[in-house]
Design a protein around this motif. Structure first.
Motif, mmCIF file in Angstrom:
data_model
loop_
_atom_site.group_PDB
_atom_site.id
_atom_site.type_symbol
_atom_site.label_atom_id
_atom_site.label_comp_id
_atom_site.label_asym_id
_atom_site.label_seq_id
_atom_site.Cartn_x
_atom_site.Cartn_y
_atom_site.Cartn_z
ATOM 1 N N VAL A 94 0.848 -1.192 0.000
ATOM 2 C CA VAL A 94 0.000 0.000 0.000
ATOM 3 C C VAL A 94 0.888 1.248 0.000
ATOM 4 N N ILE A 95 1.967 1.218 0.781
ATOM 5 C CA ILE A 95 2.878 2.373 0.824
ATOM 6 C C ILE A 95 3.475 2.625 -0.563
ATOM 7 N N LEU A 96 3.998 1.567 -1.181
ATOM 8 C CA LEU A 96 4.621 1.748 -2.496
ATOM 9 C C LEU A 96 3.603 2.309 -3.498
ATOM 10 N N THR A 97 2.374 1.761 -3.446
ATOM 11 C CA THR A 97 1.340 2.184 -4.392
ATOM 12 C C THR A 97 0.924 3.635 -4.164
ATOM 13 N N VAL A 154 2.554 0.304 -9.857
ATOM 14 C CA VAL A 154 1.748 0.885 -10.927
ATOM 15 C C VAL A 154 0.503 0.030 -11.171
ATOM 16 N N ALA A 155 0.701 -1.286 -11.247
ATOM 17 C CA ALA A 155 -0.423 -2.176 -11.538
ATOM 18 C C ALA A 155 -1.493 -2.078 -10.450
ATOM 19 N N MET A 156 -1.069 -2.081 -9.198
ATOM 20 C CA MET A 156 -2.034 -2.005 -8.097
ATOM 21 C C MET A 156 -2.808 -0.700 -8.136
ATOM 22 N N GLU A 194 -9.335 6.554 -2.362
ATOM 23 C CA GLU A 194 -9.369 5.187 -1.836
ATOM 24 C C GLU A 194 -8.938 4.161 -2.887
ATOM 25 N N GLY A 195 -9.045 4.529 -4.174
ATOM 26 C CA GLY A 195 -8.814 3.565 -5.252
ATOM 27 C C GLY A 195 -7.513 2.787 -5.130
ATOM 28 N N PRO A 196 -6.369 3.490 -5.134
ATOM 29 C CA PRO A 196 -5.092 2.780 -5.074
ATOM 30 C C PRO A 196 -4.933 1.954 -3.795
ATOM 31 N N ILE A 197 -5.476 2.440 -2.688
ATOM 32 C CA ILE A 197 -5.375 1.688 -1.434
ATOM 33 C C ILE A 197 -6.100 0.358 -1.596
ATOM 34 N N GLY A 214 -6.883 -1.174 -4.414
ATOM 35 C CA GLY A 214 -6.182 -2.002 -5.386
ATOM 36 C C GLY A 214 -4.992 -2.703 -4.754
ATOM 37 N N ALA A 215 -4.225 -1.970 -3.951
ATOM 38 C CA ALA A 215 -3.033 -2.542 -3.329
ATOM 39 C C ALA A 215 -3.416 -3.629 -2.330
ATOM 40 N N VAL A 216 -4.456 -3.389 -1.533
ATOM 41 C CA VAL A 216 -4.857 -4.378 -0.528
ATOM 42 C C VAL A 216 -5.306 -5.672 -1.211
ATOM 43 N N VAL A 217 -6.165 -5.536 -2.219
ATOM 44 C CA VAL A 217 -6.670 -6.723 -2.908
ATOM 45 C C VAL A 217 -5.524 -7.520 -3.529
ATOM 46 N N PHE A 218 -4.653 -6.812 -4.250
ATOM 47 C CA PHE A 218 -3.548 -7.464 -4.943
ATOM 48 C C PHE A 218 -2.539 -8.065 -3.981
ATOM 49 N N ALA A 219 -2.194 -7.296 -2.941
ATOM 50 C CA ALA A 219 -1.175 -7.773 -2.012
ATOM 51 C C ALA A 219 -1.697 -9.004 -1.257
ATOM 52 N N PHE A 220 -2.995 -9.021 -0.991
ATOM 53 C CA PHE A 220 -3.587 -10.179 -0.326
ATOM 54 C C PHE A 220 -3.509 -11.409 -1.247
#
Lengths: 288, 316, 239
Positions: B46-49, B242-244, B254-257, B259-265
């Motif tokens: 999430v931080i990187l995104t 970038v992808a997240m 909220e979008g990138p957060i 995206g990052a949570v879903v993907f990282a999970f």
């Protein structure tokens, strides 16, 4: 003197491959405006397919051209017809198209690379073909390397003649100059762009076939080649096919020289050249 | 009552954020050590995104340098570990990334769109190979051991970095700098002639966004224990960010957060057993998002889209 | 009193001189017109004055200060604002945010956000765009986008406003409104240098007119003098 000759010939040998790779990318970025970061993946596909055909069926690497070239062309053509054409249609401005197609090509990079990893596994592969030493001006080279340069030159020149002489080639060059007026003059721009993308992919796969004759191949080999191709395209001037060819040879020579002095810094040198070029003369050596 | 409902709507977002913060802030009290580690990994992404979004979303410059800043943080930790207290190491990593980004930004942010993307992409490879050359020819070692910290400490540090990052991006969006960034994204020439010091604003925000990637790298390195240039400067960190972000949607905070949570999970579920499948899924999702969901995942969350999807059963 | 003094300004692109040894003087309170055929170098001259391009040679003095070679935002802060031939509004932002950006950044941060908001509302009213203040700038008509650019430029509190083709592509009613707008800008105390192709308009709103041809100044004078100048008629009006 022999060392000098060795460096120069070695540079031309690798430069021929760079030229081929860069011509492919130049078609895709210079004409179709897609900065295709998955370019190297087509090289990888060509290389691994050639390796498979050679090790499984003992098919001569040069003959696998008949499989790799058309298959890569078809893949590239279809990709443009589906993915990039849709992005082109939905992008409000050229800038948005460039960013979105760049991002899509990242996605494709992952897709292709990981399909290859699943299919071939992560091991480094290689085979021995024509690995006999040949003496050239008193310097020894592999026969396969010389063959590689020969093929690269033949393909490069043949493609250039195709662009210069045929109807389709002229349409491509018109689109490279100015796609709007080319469209006005009756060039079916969508199909020309898809053709460019297909030819770009085919050139990459052919380069991959040649690379597999001399160098080890793996599913993750693509990205360094993509970087090199982009450097050469910028070096040679965007959209200039002869520029890409010349730029490839120049970069090969530089690489050969740096490798002679300090092998681990070759990529660093490439990148520094690229950085300087972008900052000083972003239009390239043959650019307008 | 009408007014009651209105004030609840106004308060709803901050209340939800605070509740989330409270749950995250006490995680180690009720969750298993495994969960803490997993959530740490997710928050790192999430931080990187979000740090990528801070600069790239409003300006439209696609930076692929995230991995470079992250790697600088990792190597700061590897070099200074044990010599300085952890918070100071993290601070140093942030400053180092800031300086690198400011230099790179000042040199390259006048490049147009894709050139910048490509330049930053090459930057990761450049640093990796330079570092590899230095390690092999000068120090004689390929990798380094990092003085490690315990998992709960690392979790809270990462959470802290994320909270500061979210506050920073929120405040920037509402500030003069945010307005300037937006104007630059709409048109650099017009922005410059409207009195905005375009290169200064771009360079500053680019450098600011790098601070968080660097800090996160320094914290994460203490968990990995061992790093080498290939681990630290892995361009996958750039691509993933970038992808997240694109997957979640750049248009909303909220979008990138999301995206990052879903993907990282998803990554946590797949990466050890099916790493190629994970990356294959990531690549496909990126392509599909760009083609069919230009506003990202948050687009789906909007009511009208739901209705349209239910009504028409669009083929995906 | 002279506000802008340009001496021998030249811009070469490759071997081609887009602007060649042009002298130019604009006094406070004037409306000066800049005309010439397409490709005469008018917009290049604007780009030189506003800092978008660096001159190959020559000097620009603005309010008794040498501003040659300054960056666009610095020149904006000195009090010289501009609009663009091909409109460059911030399309994704609302009309009022466009003007707000001008008020906030053009004034070197002297204005509080509240003051800037008031100023933006006043200027939108001034150019007649209050009704569309909340609309995204890209949804405005071309005529309104051009007005919006004027408002954004005025928000930076310029002493001199460079207007690049306010009336191109507008219908007769809109042209009349645009002429009124220029008159109003002058009345509120801003000096104007304007590029325009609509002859009737430029003849009636300008105090003086300069004619550029192939990058050179070929005539300068009152509208009356320009309209009757043999040289001008030959290269431009006569065609």
């Amino acid at each position: 003197m022999e060392t000098f000759l060795g460096v120069v010939i070695g540079g031309l040998l690798i430069g021929g491959l760079y030229a081929l790779i860069a011509m492919g990318l130049s078609l895709q970025y210079g004409v179709a405006r897609v900065l295709n970061v998955s370019h190297g993946e087509f090289i990888m596909l060509g290389a691994l397919t050639t390796w498979s055909l050679y090790t499984a069926f003992h098919i001569n690497p040069l003959l696998s051209l008949a499989v790799c070239g058309p298959a890569a062309f078809a893949l590239g053509y279809v990709l443009h017809r589906t993915v990039y054409r849709r992005i082109l249609a939905t992008s409000p401005s050229p800038g948005v198209f460039e960013s979105n197609s760049l991002l899509a090509s990242f996605g494709l990079l992952f897709v292709i690379q990981n399909v290859a990893l699943i299919a071939w596994g992560a091991n480094t592969r290689g085979y021995s073909y024509l690995a006999v030493p040949v003496s050239l001006f008193g310097v020894l080279f592999g026969a396969n390397q010389l063959l590689t340069l020969g093929c690269a030159l033949v393909v490069g020149v043949a493609f250039y003649v195709f662009l210069a002489r045929t109807r389709v080639g002229k349409a491509i060059r018109a689109a490279a100059q100015d796609s709007t007026s080319a469209a006005l003059m009756g060039v079916n721009i969508n199909s020309v762009l898809a053709l460019c993308f297909g030819f770009g992919a085919a050139l990459a796969a052919i380069a991959g076939m040649l690379i597999s004759m001399c160098y080890p191949v793996t599913p993750v080999m693509g990205i360094p080649y993509t970087i090199i191709a982009m450097i050469v395209v910028v070096l040679g001037g965007l959209g200039s096919i002869p520029g890409s060819f010349l730029g490839g040879l120049v970069l090969g020579l530089i690489g050969s020289l740096v490798t002679y002095i300090e092998p681990s810094l070759t990529l660093v040198a490439y990148y520094l050249i690229f950085a300087l070029l972008l900052l000083v003369k972003p239009t390239g050596i043959m650019g307008r | 009552m009408q007014t009651g409902k209105a004030s609840w709507l106004r308060l709803r977002t901050p209340v939800l954020w605070l509740a989330l913060l409270a749950a995250m802030g006490t995680l180690s009290l009720y969750a298993s050590p495994y969960t803490v580690i997993m959530v740490t990994n997710i928050l790192m992404y999430v931080i990187l995104t979000v740090s990528w979004v801070l600069f790239s979303a409003p300006t439209g410059y696609i930076s692929l340098a995230t991995a470079a800043f992250f790697g600088v943080g990792i190597y700061t930790s590897a070099t200074l570990g044990g010599q300085l207290p952890l918070p100071l190491i993290i601070l140093t990593a942030g400053v180092a990334s800031f300086v690198l980004a400011a230099l790179v930004g000042a040199l390259t942010l006048r490049l147009k769109g894709v050139y910048f993307a490509f330049f930053t992409f090459g930057l990761v490879e450049l640093i990796k190979h330079l570092l590899l050359w230095y390690e092999v020819s000068v120090t004689g070692v390929r990798g380094r051991f990092v003085v490690s910290a315990d998992n709960v400490t690392i979790y809270y540090i990462i959470l802290g970095i994320l909270v500061i990052l979210l506050l920073t991006s929120y405040l920037i969006r509402r500030s003069r700098v945010g307005l300037a960034l937006q104007a630059i994204g709409e048109g650099e020439d017009a922005a410059a002639h409207t009195g905005i010091n375009v290169s200064a604003v771009k360079t500053f925000v680019f450098a600011l966004s790098a601070v968080f990637a660097g800090a996160a790298g320094a914290a994460m390195a203490t968990r990995w224990g061992y790093v080498d240039p290939y681990i630290a400067f892995d361009y996958l960190f750039s691509f993933t960010a970038v992808a997240m972000a694109v997957f979640g949607g750049l248009g909303r905070f909220e979008g990138p957060i999301l995206g990052a949570v879903v993907f990282a999970f998803l990554r946590e579920l797949l990466i050890t057993r099916f790493p190629y499948v994970y990356m294959l899924v990531m690549g496909s999702v990126l392509v599909v998002t760009i083609l069919y969901l230009p506003q990202g995942l948050v687009q789906l969350a909007q009511k009208s889209t739901w209705r349209r999807l239910r009504g028409h059963r669009e083929p995906a | 009193m002279s506000l802008l003094e340009v001496e021998g300004i030249t811009k070469n692109f490759g071997g081609l001189a887009a602007v060649s040894h042009v002298d130019l003087r604009v006094d406070e309170g004037e409306v000066v017109g800049l005309i010439g055929p397409n490709g005469a170098g008018k917009t290049t001259l604007f780009n030189l004055l506003s800092g978008a391009l660096k001159p190959s040679s020559g000097a620009i003095r603005f309010r008794d200060e040498n501003i040659t070679g300054l960056k666009p935002h610095q020149i904006c802060h000195k009090g010289l604002a501009r609009t663009f031939q091909s409109v460059k509004v911030f399309g994704g932002m609302t009309a009022s945010q466009n003007v707000l950006a001008g008020a906030i950044f053009g004034d070197r941060g002297q204005m509080s956000p509240k003051q800037a908001g008031k100023e933006a509302a006043r200027l939108l009213e001034f150019v007649g765009l209050s009704a569309v203040a909340a609309a995204p700038a890209r949804d405005l008509t071309l005529a309104n986008q051009k007005r919006l650019e004027v408002a954004r430029a005025l928000a930076t509190k310029p002493n001199l406003l460079l207007i690049d083709e306010l009336m191109a592509g507008l219908n007769p009613t809109e042209v009349a409104q645009a002429m009124d707008l220029v008159a109003a800008i002058r009345k509120q105390g801003t000096t104007v240098l304007i590029i325009e192709h609509v002859m009737k308009a430029i003849m009636s709103i300008c105090d003086r007119i300069l004619v550029l041809h192939h990058g050179e100044k070929i005539a300068e004078g009152t509208p009356q003098e320009i309209a009757t100048s043999r040289t001008v008629v030959e290269v431009y009006l006569g065609e």
